[in-house]
Design a protein around this motif. Structure first.
Motif, short mmCIF file in Angstrom:
data_model
loop_
_atom_site.label_atom_id
_atom_site.label_comp_id
_atom_site.label_asym_id
_atom_site.label_seq_id
_atom_site.Cartn_x
_atom_site.Cartn_y
_atom_site.Cartn_z
N GLY A 51 4.37 15.03 -4.16
CA GLY A 51 2.98 15.22 -3.82
C GLY A 51 2.85 14.91 -2.42
O GLY A 51 4.20 14.86 -1.67
N MET A 52 1.84 15.06 -1.87
CA MET A 52 1.64 14.71 -0.19
C MET A 52 2.31 13.37 0.04
O MET A 52 1.72 12.20 -0.45
CB MET A 52 0.12 15.12 0.30
CG MET A 52 -0.02 15.16 1.59
SD MET A 52 0.89 16.55 2.37
CE MET A 52 -0.36 17.89 1.92
N ARG A 53 2.86 13.19 1.31
CA ARG A 53 3.30 11.65 1.65
C ARG A 53 3.07 11.70 3.07
O ARG A 53 2.99 12.58 3.76
CB ARG A 53 4.56 11.53 1.22
CG ARG A 53 4.86 11.68 -0.24
CD ARG A 53 4.62 10.10 -0.94
NE ARG A 53 4.84 10.19 -2.38
CZ ARG A 53 4.05 10.77 -3.32
NH1 ARG A 53 2.90 11.13 -3.16
NH2 ARG A 53 4.34 10.24 -4.74
N ILE A 54 3.14 10.44 3.69
CA ILE A 54 2.90 10.09 5.00
C ILE A 54 4.41 9.86 5.69
O ILE A 54 5.25 9.31 5.08
CB ILE A 54 2.29 8.89 5.19
CG1 ILE A 54 0.95 9.12 4.56
CG2 ILE A 54 2.04 8.52 6.84
CD1 ILE A 54 0.06 7.44 4.28
N TYR A 55 4.36 10.48 6.91
CA TYR A 55 5.70 10.19 7.71
C TYR A 55 5.41 9.71 9.03
O TYR A 55 6.10 9.27 9.81
CB TYR A 55 6.72 10.98 7.69
CG TYR A 55 6.62 12.27 8.61
CD1 TYR A 55 5.85 13.44 8.03
CD2 TYR A 55 6.72 12.32 9.84
CE1 TYR A 55 5.57 14.51 8.86
CE2 TYR A 55 6.62 13.49 10.62
CZ TYR A 55 5.98 14.35 10.22
OH TYR A 55 5.71 15.51 10.90
N GLY A 56 4.21 9.70 9.36
CA GLY A 56 3.69 9.43 10.96
C GLY A 56 3.33 8.02 11.01
O GLY A 56 2.81 7.43 10.46
N ALA A 84 3.77 6.62 1.35
CA ALA A 84 4.68 6.91 2.38
C ALA A 84 6.10 7.90 1.80
O ALA A 84 6.20 7.60 0.56
CB ALA A 84 5.43 5.58 2.74
N CYS A 85 6.39 8.60 2.50
CA CYS A 85 7.81 9.54 2.04
C CYS A 85 8.81 8.47 1.62
O CYS A 85 9.00 7.31 2.13
CB CYS A 85 8.27 10.50 3.16
SG CYS A 85 8.75 9.73 4.77
N LYS A 86 9.58 8.94 0.78
CA LYS A 86 10.78 8.12 0.46
C LYS A 86 11.57 7.66 1.48
O LYS A 86 12.36 6.44 1.19
CB LYS A 86 11.46 8.76 -0.88
CG LYS A 86 12.28 9.99 -0.45
CD LYS A 86 12.98 10.32 -1.83
CE LYS A 86 13.99 11.45 -1.82
NZ LYS A 86 13.70 12.42 -0.70
N GLU A 87 12.02 8.53 2.38
CA GLU A 87 12.83 8.10 3.40
C GLU A 87 12.43 7.18 4.34
O GLU A 87 13.32 6.26 4.74
CB GLU A 87 13.02 9.68 4.65
CG GLU A 87 13.51 10.76 3.76
CD GLU A 87 12.65 11.65 2.98
OE1 GLU A 87 11.28 11.07 2.88
OE2 GLU A 87 13.18 12.78 2.46
N PHE A 88 11.31 6.89 4.51
CA PHE A 88 10.55 5.69 5.10
C PHE A 88 10.84 4.53 4.29
O PHE A 88 11.38 3.48 4.85
CB PHE A 88 9.00 5.74 5.46
CG PHE A 88 8.46 4.76 6.02
CD1 PHE A 88 8.32 4.53 7.24
CD2 PHE A 88 7.70 3.85 5.04
CE1 PHE A 88 7.82 3.31 8.06
CE2 PHE A 88 6.94 2.65 5.75
CZ PHE A 88 7.06 2.39 7.12
N LEU A 107 0.54 -1.16 -0.11
CA LEU A 107 0.07 0.13 0.11
C LEU A 107 0.81 1.05 -0.03
O LEU A 107 0.42 2.37 -0.52
CB LEU A 107 -1.04 -0.11 1.18
CG LEU A 107 -1.86 1.21 1.56
CD1 LEU A 107 -2.99 0.94 0.61
CD2 LEU A 107 -2.51 0.95 3.02
N LEU A 108 1.78 1.21 0.60
CA LEU A 108 2.85 2.53 0.90
C LEU A 108 3.47 3.04 -0.16
O LEU A 108 3.84 4.37 -0.14
CB LEU A 108 3.48 2.10 2.24
CG LEU A 108 2.52 1.96 3.53
CD1 LEU A 108 3.54 2.07 4.28
CD2 LEU A 108 1.58 3.47 3.89
N PRO A 109 4.29 2.47 -1.31
CA PRO A 109 4.86 3.09 -2.11
C PRO A 109 3.88 4.16 -2.84
O PRO A 109 2.85 3.78 -3.20
CB PRO A 109 5.23 2.02 -3.11
CG PRO A 109 5.34 0.80 -2.17
CD PRO A 109 4.09 0.72 -1.33
N GLY A 110 4.41 5.37 -2.88
CA GLY A 110 3.48 6.45 -3.58
C GLY A 110 2.69 7.07 -2.41
O GLY A 110 2.15 8.05 -2.62
#
Ligand code: FE2
Length: 293
Positions: free
Chosen positions: A183-188, A49-53, A44-47
């Motif tokens: 675009g907007m990404r998740i890091y939490g 989550a942020c790339k650092e994650f 689910l997370l590629p695209g």
């Protein structure tokens, strides 16, 4: 020492509330549960989550099957940023938590959610703590932020602002979003370990998405048992880290003097709003709407 944890368990722990992970105690079913949670989020997370994650997952070889052995994982993480992962029964007291972070130890719950709680549980288990939090600890800037948070927490003890600091942690480390060129990404971590919130926080019209504002965010209530009604958006991890490199004295004075609490869905005139939420999800009853989805 024998303690009663915040979740009501009686456990023998070390002085710093850690326990031996005793990796062998996890059953094949529990390792399999990790693998299924891992596969689901990683698809689910590629695209999202942020790339650092995503880079952290790879660098730490988190793809290896089963619940990670903390010693092996810590050896890989320590080489990158000096952090280690230590096992704790569940939530630890504030001062213990701050001490761990200030010394680059991340406390991770030494249990995994039950099959019935696969999609949601309130207390932090090993999947939330390790899959959600640890990959970003492999990023040097975020790793510094987490240490700074721990040290800030130690300095803030007894100053009457811990609830404000808890909001900072909540809206960044647990539920933060980051604006990137892609675009907007998740890091939490609270989002990254939840399938449904990983979709909701980015794609749903309901929640507000407001640009990071340290003081305003520290004055905002949050939701512990449902999707957030507001997410705070940073531009970079450098911006986040820099916000902690200041004398917090004047900020704390202002927080105490103003004694202001914004509600979870409120938008203030001074907010830099990226998206004004419809709050349709919350209006439809929240958890109920979530269970139906
Ligand atoms: Fe967490």
């Amino acid at each position: 020492m024998l303690i009663k944890t915040r979740l009501g368990r009686e456990v023998e722990v070390n002085e710093d509330y850690t326990v031996d992970q005793n990796w062998e105690h996890f059953t094949p079913e529990e390792h399999d549960r990790w693998d299924r949670l891992y596969a689901r989020q990683n698809a689910l997370l590629p695209g999202r989550a942020c790339k650092e994650f995503m880079e952290g997952i790879e660098k730490l070889e988190l793809s290896k099957s089963g619940i990670p052995n903390f010693d092996d994982l810590s050896d890989r993480l320590e080489k990158l940023t000096g952090w280690r992962v230590v096992a704790v029964p569940d939530l630890v007291p504030d001062e213990v938590f701050f001490d761990h972070l200030a010394n680059r130890r991340f406390p991770a719950g030494n249990f995994i959610r039950s099959e019935e709680q696969l999609d949601y549980l309130q207390e932090p288990d090993v999947f939330h703590d390790v899959y959600g939090h640890v990959p970003l600890l492999a990023n040097p800037v975020f790793a510094d932020y987490m240490e700074a948070y721990g040290k800030g927490g130690q300095r803030a003890m007894g100053q009457g602002v811990l609830k404000n600091l808890a909001r900072l942690y909540w809206y960044t480390v647990e539920f933060g979003l980051i604006k990137t060129d892609e675009g907007m990404r998740i890091y939490g971590a609270g989002i990254l370990s939840s399938k449904s919130e990983s979709i909701y926080c980015l794609e749903d019209e309901s929640p507000n998405r407001i640009m990071f504002d340290l003081k305003r965010l520290m004055q905002t209530d949050y939701i512990i048992d449902d999707f957030q009604q507001t997410y705070w958006v940073i531009n970079s991890f450098e911006e986040l880290l820099e916000s902690t490199y200041q004398d917090f004295g004047p900020l704390y004075d202002a927080l105490i003097k103003e004694d202001k609490v914004y509600s979870v869905e409120e938008i203030a005139a001074s907010d830099d709003v990226h998206h004004e939420g419809t709050q349709a999800y919350a209006k439809a009853g929240g958890r109920h709407a979530k269970q139906a989805s």
